[in-house]
Design a protein around this motif. Structure first.
Motif, PDB file in Angstrom:
ATOM      1  N   PHE A 142       0.791  -1.233   0.000  1.00 30.03           N
ATOM      2  CA  PHE A 142       0.000   0.000   0.000  1.00 30.03           C
ATOM      3  C   PHE A 142       0.822   1.281   0.000  1.00 30.03           C
ATOM      4  O   PHE A 142       0.261   2.368  -0.163  1.00 30.03           O
ATOM      5  CB  PHE A 142      -0.961   0.017   1.191  1.00 30.03           C
ATOM      6  N   GLN A 143       2.123   1.192   0.152  1.00 30.27           N
ATOM      7  CA  GLN A 143       2.952   2.388   0.302  1.00 30.27           C
ATOM      8  C   GLN A 143       2.852   3.338  -0.892  1.00 30.27           C
ATOM      9  O   GLN A 143       2.480   4.500  -0.732  1.00 30.27           O
ATOM     10  CB  GLN A 143       4.394   1.947   0.525  1.00 30.27           C
ATOM     11  N   MET A 144       3.166   2.897  -2.076  1.00 28.11           N
ATOM     12  CA  MET A 144       3.123   3.775  -3.247  1.00 28.11           C
ATOM     13  C   MET A 144       1.695   4.095  -3.685  1.00 28.11           C
ATOM     14  O   MET A 144       1.411   5.248  -4.013  1.00 28.11           O
ATOM     15  CB  MET A 144       3.931   3.175  -4.408  1.00 28.11           C
ATOM     16  N   PRO A 145       0.754   3.139  -3.699  1.00 30.54           N
ATOM     17  CA  PRO A 145      -0.623   3.518  -4.027  1.00 30.54           C
ATOM     18  C   PRO A 145      -1.183   4.583  -3.076  1.00 30.54           C
ATOM     19  O   PRO A 145      -1.916   5.471  -3.504  1.00 30.54           O
ATOM     20  CB  PRO A 145      -1.402   2.206  -3.907  1.00 30.54           C
ATOM     21  N   LEU A 146      -0.803   4.523  -1.796  1.00 29.83           N
ATOM     22  CA  LEU A 146      -1.276   5.524  -0.841  1.00 29.83           C
ATOM     23  C   LEU A 146      -0.726   6.907  -1.192  1.00 29.83           C
ATOM     24  O   LEU A 146      -1.457   7.899  -1.168  1.00 29.83           O
ATOM     25  CB  LEU A 146      -0.870   5.137   0.581  1.00 29.83           C
ATOM     26  N   PHE A 147       0.552   7.001  -1.546  1.00 34.61           N
ATOM     27  CA  PHE A 147       1.119   8.289  -1.922  1.00 34.61           C
ATOM     28  C   PHE A 147       0.491   8.832  -3.199  1.00 34.61           C
ATOM     29  O   PHE A 147       0.232  10.029  -3.306  1.00 34.61           O
ATOM     30  CB  PHE A 147       2.637   8.195  -2.076  1.00 34.61           C
ATOM     31  N   ILE A 148       0.244   7.976  -4.162  1.00 32.12           N
ATOM     32  CA  ILE A 148      -0.398   8.426  -5.403  1.00 32.12           C
ATOM     33  C   ILE A 148      -1.825   8.895  -5.114  1.00 32.12           C
ATOM     34  O   ILE A 148      -2.269   9.918  -5.639  1.00 32.12           O
ATOM     35  CB  ILE A 148      -0.367   7.300  -6.456  1.00 32.12           C
ATOM     36  N   PHE A 149      -2.531   8.186  -4.257  1.00 29.97           N
ATOM     37  CA  PHE A 149      -3.883   8.572  -3.864  1.00 29.97           C
ATOM     38  C   PHE A 149      -3.887   9.936  -3.170  1.00 29.97           C
ATOM     39  O   PHE A 149      -4.699  10.808  -3.493  1.00 29.97           O
ATOM     40  CB  PHE A 149      -4.457   7.489  -2.937  1.00 29.97           C
ATOM     41  N   ILE A 150      -2.972  10.130  -2.215  1.00 32.42           N
ATOM     42  CA  ILE A 150      -2.890  11.413  -1.507  1.00 32.42           C
ATOM     43  C   ILE A 150      -2.533  12.531  -2.471  1.00 32.42           C
ATOM     44  O   ILE A 150      -3.113  13.625  -2.411  1.00 32.42           O
ATOM     45  CB  ILE A 150      -1.878  11.326  -0.353  1.00 32.42           C
ATOM     46  N   SER A 151      -1.596  12.286  -3.371  1.00 32.16           N
ATOM     47  CA  SER A 151      -1.217  13.311  -4.353  1.00 32.16           C
ATOM     48  C   SER A 151      -2.401  13.704  -5.222  1.00 32.16           C
ATOM     49  O   SER A 151      -2.610  14.888  -5.505  1.00 32.16           O
ATOM     50  CB  SER A 151      -0.085  12.797  -5.243  1.00 32.16           C
ATOM     51  N   GLY A 152      -3.183  12.725  -5.634  1.00 34.23           N
ATOM     52  CA  GLY A 152      -4.368  13.017  -6.436  1.00 34.23           C
ATOM     53  C   GLY A 152      -5.404  13.809  -5.657  1.00 34.23           C
ATOM     54  O   GLY A 152      -6.026  14.733  -6.192  1.00 34.23           O
ATOM     55  N   LEU A 153      -5.588  13.475  -4.385  1.00 36.16           N
ATOM     56  CA  LEU A 153      -6.520  14.230  -3.552  1.00 36.16           C
ATOM     57  C   LEU A 153      -6.093  15.689  -3.401  1.00 36.16           C
ATOM     58  O   LEU A 153      -6.913  16.601  -3.531  1.00 36.16           O
ATOM     59  CB  LEU A 153      -6.628  13.600  -2.164  1.00 36.16           C
TER      60      LEU A 153
END
Length: 106
Positions: free
Chosen positions: A56-67
């Motif tokens: 979940f590390q990189m998907p979480l960062f991509i999700f936060i960046s998109g938000l």
């Protein structure tokens, strides 16, 4: 008031993501995927924990960046000009990287 609460919750999520990245990087030498050099001590616990963090590390960062991008674009009306956005990123990210000692050149 909703925006302020939402941003504070996002800040907590960002803090969690940063802690997971630090933990993941500190445990990488115990990972079976790490092939740079072998450790004298093996830890199955850290190997398994690193595998879970990797999920979940990189998907979480991509999700936060998109938000953050979406919030800034929709609510704060930023990034509406594509070329201005690219110019800003070059100025804020690429130029400091290229001007840092030892970076940007082989």
């Amino acid at each position: 008031m909703v925006k302020k609460k939402w941003l504070s919750e996002l800040t907590a999520l960002r803090a969690f993501a940063i802690i997971m990245v630090v933990l993941g990087h500190s445990m990488i030498v115990y990972s079976t995927k790490w092939t740079v050099y072998s450790m004298g001590n093996n830890s199955q616990f850290f190997n398994v924990l690193k595998m879970y963090i990797d999920v979940f590390q990189m998907p979480l960062f991509i999700f936060i960046s998109g938000l953050v991008f979406g919030f800034n674009r929709i609510n704060l009306r930023k990034y509406l000009n594509f070329f201005g956005f690219i110019r800003n990123k070059i100025k804020r990210i690429l130029l400091p990287f290229l001007s840092a000692p030892g970076m940007g050149s082989n």
